[in-house]
Design an enzyme around this catalytic site. Structure first.
Site, PDB file in Angstrom:
ATOM      1  N   PHE A  99      56.759  32.543  62.594  1.00  9.25           N
ATOM      2  CA  PHE A  99      56.691  33.130  63.948  1.00  9.25           C
ATOM      3  C   PHE A  99      56.504  32.099  65.049  1.00  9.25           C
ATOM      4  O   PHE A  99      55.794  32.335  66.016  1.00  9.25           O
ATOM      5  CB  PHE A  99      55.604  34.218  64.015  1.00  9.25           C
ATOM      6  CG  PHE A  99      56.111  35.517  63.467  1.00  9.25           C
ATOM      7  CD1 PHE A  99      56.592  36.509  64.308  1.00  9.25           C
ATOM      8  CD2 PHE A  99      56.156  35.730  62.102  1.00  9.25           C
ATOM      9  CE1 PHE A  99      57.114  37.684  63.805  1.00  9.25           C
ATOM     10  CE2 PHE A  99      56.666  36.910  61.579  1.00  9.25           C
ATOM     11  CZ  PHE A  99      57.146  37.888  62.430  1.00  9.25           C
TER      12      PHE A  99
ATOM     13  N   CYS B  20      58.165  48.240  66.541  1.00  6.60           N
ATOM     14  CA  CYS B  20      56.728  48.017  66.347  1.00  6.60           C
ATOM     15  C   CYS B  20      56.077  47.137  67.409  1.00  6.60           C
ATOM     16  O   CYS B  20      55.206  47.609  68.143  1.00  6.60           O
ATOM     17  CB  CYS B  20      56.471  47.450  64.970  1.00  6.60           C
ATOM     18  SG  CYS B  20      56.846  48.645  63.669  1.00  6.60           S
TER      19      CYS B  20
ATOM     20  N   GLY C 149      63.124  32.608  71.364  1.00  4.33           N
ATOM     21  CA  GLY C 149      64.368  33.375  71.299  1.00  4.33           C
ATOM     22  C   GLY C 149      64.539  34.228  72.531  1.00  4.33           C
ATOM     23  O   GLY C 149      64.034  33.890  73.613  1.00  4.33           O
TER      24      GLY C 149
END
Ligand SMILES: NC(=O)c1ccc[n+]([C@@H]2O[C@H](COP(=O)([O-])OP(=O)(O)OC[C@H]3O[C@@H](n4cnc5c(N)ncnc54)[C@H](O)[C@@H]3O)[C@@H](O)[C@H]2O)c1
Length: 432
Positions: A250, A261, A254
């Site tokens: 993570f 979620c 981007g």
């Protein structure tokens, strides 16, 4: 064990199928009769790698079935999971109407001691509300357990069969025992079952998603900084992740996080905190960064072309991440609406999300079978989902097909200097 799963979506279907595969008798229930009809006809309504095969196997071996009849299913079950949707409510809080409706229906159908499990992502205190809702309509004994789900779409089956951990919030010894037995087959490699109280379990799920979203927004802000000061965010990422206290997962910048979620769970946690007088400023900043990030490539394009009206673009990737057809809150939606709003025309390609996209955008954009078809006559390409098949394309063929060889790489899947050597005008995120 005999189980009912209420809600046959991404989570319910995967959980139900994996429980069936470990030997339980499972009935997956849904209010959506079309979905159940399709499942009974052997058609799986969502794309999740490996799911269809596993469903067919367990149906064939008569451990898995699908029904709209919640009462009949619950009456014969020892454990009933609630896996219905908990969408964002009007003020950012989680909308519990489906959970509480399911709880009431379950309560009315109980015929003996039953463990009722909240698997949906629900705010702190929901197990208590479910308990009250059920208690109002039954005199049968029952326990309510919080067992949040941590699977990732695209790798859901593997995540479910080999979870990093199983979190079980239970206030009764009997319920803990039942849940421990049920999850036994999935924790044979010392991955732990963590028993706790229901409130801590409920909060653990939000804490996990909020932490992951925070890492993403942190890296997106870091990428912005890299661009301004002439550093390369990918080099920074490598140096950062090598620190064992931080780790690599993570840390990819981007076009922003999406999906069903992270966006709603971050908002719901902010709302939970606000309800008890805490302004969770950190998470509000995480959200703000994410919203801005979804528009970053649009800004880069506007800056590059000046006017976007009349330009024609290709989009590779519609799903919010690879290996799923889920487009809920996908950054591609913001990009596509933004480009269309500025008068551009679009041709899109996604390996599996085209049908979902068609339901959303209709004839406002075109859809192609292959990534290359989308490039014909394009003034630029936007890469919005890091599907594996986009990573090593035939660049010469791309250049021949495109009117202008311009690439907006929203997932940093290409090497900037190699792209320039190949003759592309290249825009990545946080890279010189
Ligand atoms: N999708 C994920 O990756 C993921 C991961 C972890 C947790 N979660 C959480 O799990 C929950 C479910 O998510 P999902 O993505 O599977 O949702 P989904 O929208 O794919 O599926 C929910 C299903 O519940 C059904 N439903 C609603 N009310 C019902 C009722 N009263 N009785 C029977 N069925 C009913 C709907 O028709 C739908 O098919 C959410 O709380 C979500 O936050 C999702």
């Amino acid at each position: 064990m005999k189980l009912t799963i209420v809600g046959s979506g991404y989570v319910g279907l995967v959980a139900g199928t994996c429980f069936a595969d470990s030997g339980n008798d499972v009935i997956c229930v849904d209010v959506d009769a079309t979905k159940i009809k399709a499942l009974n006809a052997g058609k799986v309504p969502i794309y999740e790698p490996g799911l269809e095969e596993l469903i067919h196997k367990n149906v064939r071996e008569k451990r898995l079935s699908f029904s709209t009849d919640l009462s009949a299913a619950v009456a014969q079950s020892e454990v009933v999971f609630i896996a219905v949707g908990t969408p964002e409510g009007e003020t950012g809080d989680a909308d519990l109407q489906h959970v509480l409706a399911a709880a009431e229906q379950i309560g009315k159908a109980l015929k003996r001691y039953t463990v009722i499990v909240d698997k949906s992502t629900v705010p702190v205190g929901t197990a208590d509300r479910v308990r009250e809702t059920v208690a109002k309509v039954t005199s049968q004994p029952f326990d309510v357990v919080s067992n949040p789900e941590f699977l990732k779409e695209g790798a859901a089956i593997d995540d479910f069969l080999k979870p990093d951990r199983v979190v079980i919030g239970a206030n009764s010894e009997q319920a803990r025992k039942v849940m421990g037995e049920l999850y036994g087959p999935f924790v044979r490699t010392e991955n732990p079952i963590l028993y706790m109280d229901t409130r801590s379990a409920e909060l653990t799920k939000y804490a996990a998603n909020a932490m992951l979203a925070t890492r993403i927004s942190f890296m997106n802000d870091m990428a912005m900084l890299c661009e301004r000061v002439g550093a390369d965010v990918d080099a920074v990422r490598k140096g950062l992740g090598a620190d064992k206290r931080i780790g690599y997962p993570f840390l990819f910048p981007g076009v922003g996080y999406g999906g069903s979620c992270f966006p709603k769970d971050v908002k719901a946690l902010v709302a939970t905190a606000r309800d008890v007088g805490i302004e969770f400023d950190l998470l509000r900043a995480v959200e703000r960064t994410n919203e801005a990030q979804k528009r970053l490539m649009l800004q880069k394009a506007s800056k590059h072309y000046g006017e976007l009206a009349g330009k024609h673009f290709a989009v590779w990737g519609l799903a919010f991440k690879p290996r799923t057809d889920d487009m809920r809150e996908a950054p591609s939606i913001v990009m596509i609406e933004g480009l269309l709003g500025k008068g551009a025309t679009l041709v899109t390609h996604d390996p599996v999300a085209t049908d979902v996209a068609r339901r959303r955008f209709g004839a406002r954009v075109r859809y192609t079978e292959t990534p290359y078809e989308a490039l014909e006559g394009a003034d630029g390409l936007f890469v919005l989902t890091e599907w594996n098949e986009f990573r090593r394309p035939d660049f010469d063929r791309m250049k021949k097909l495109m009117r202008q060889a311009v690439v907006f790489d929203g997932r940093n899947i290409f090497d900037p200097s190699r792209m320039r050597e190949r003759g592309f005008v290249y825009f990545g995120i946080g890279r010189p």
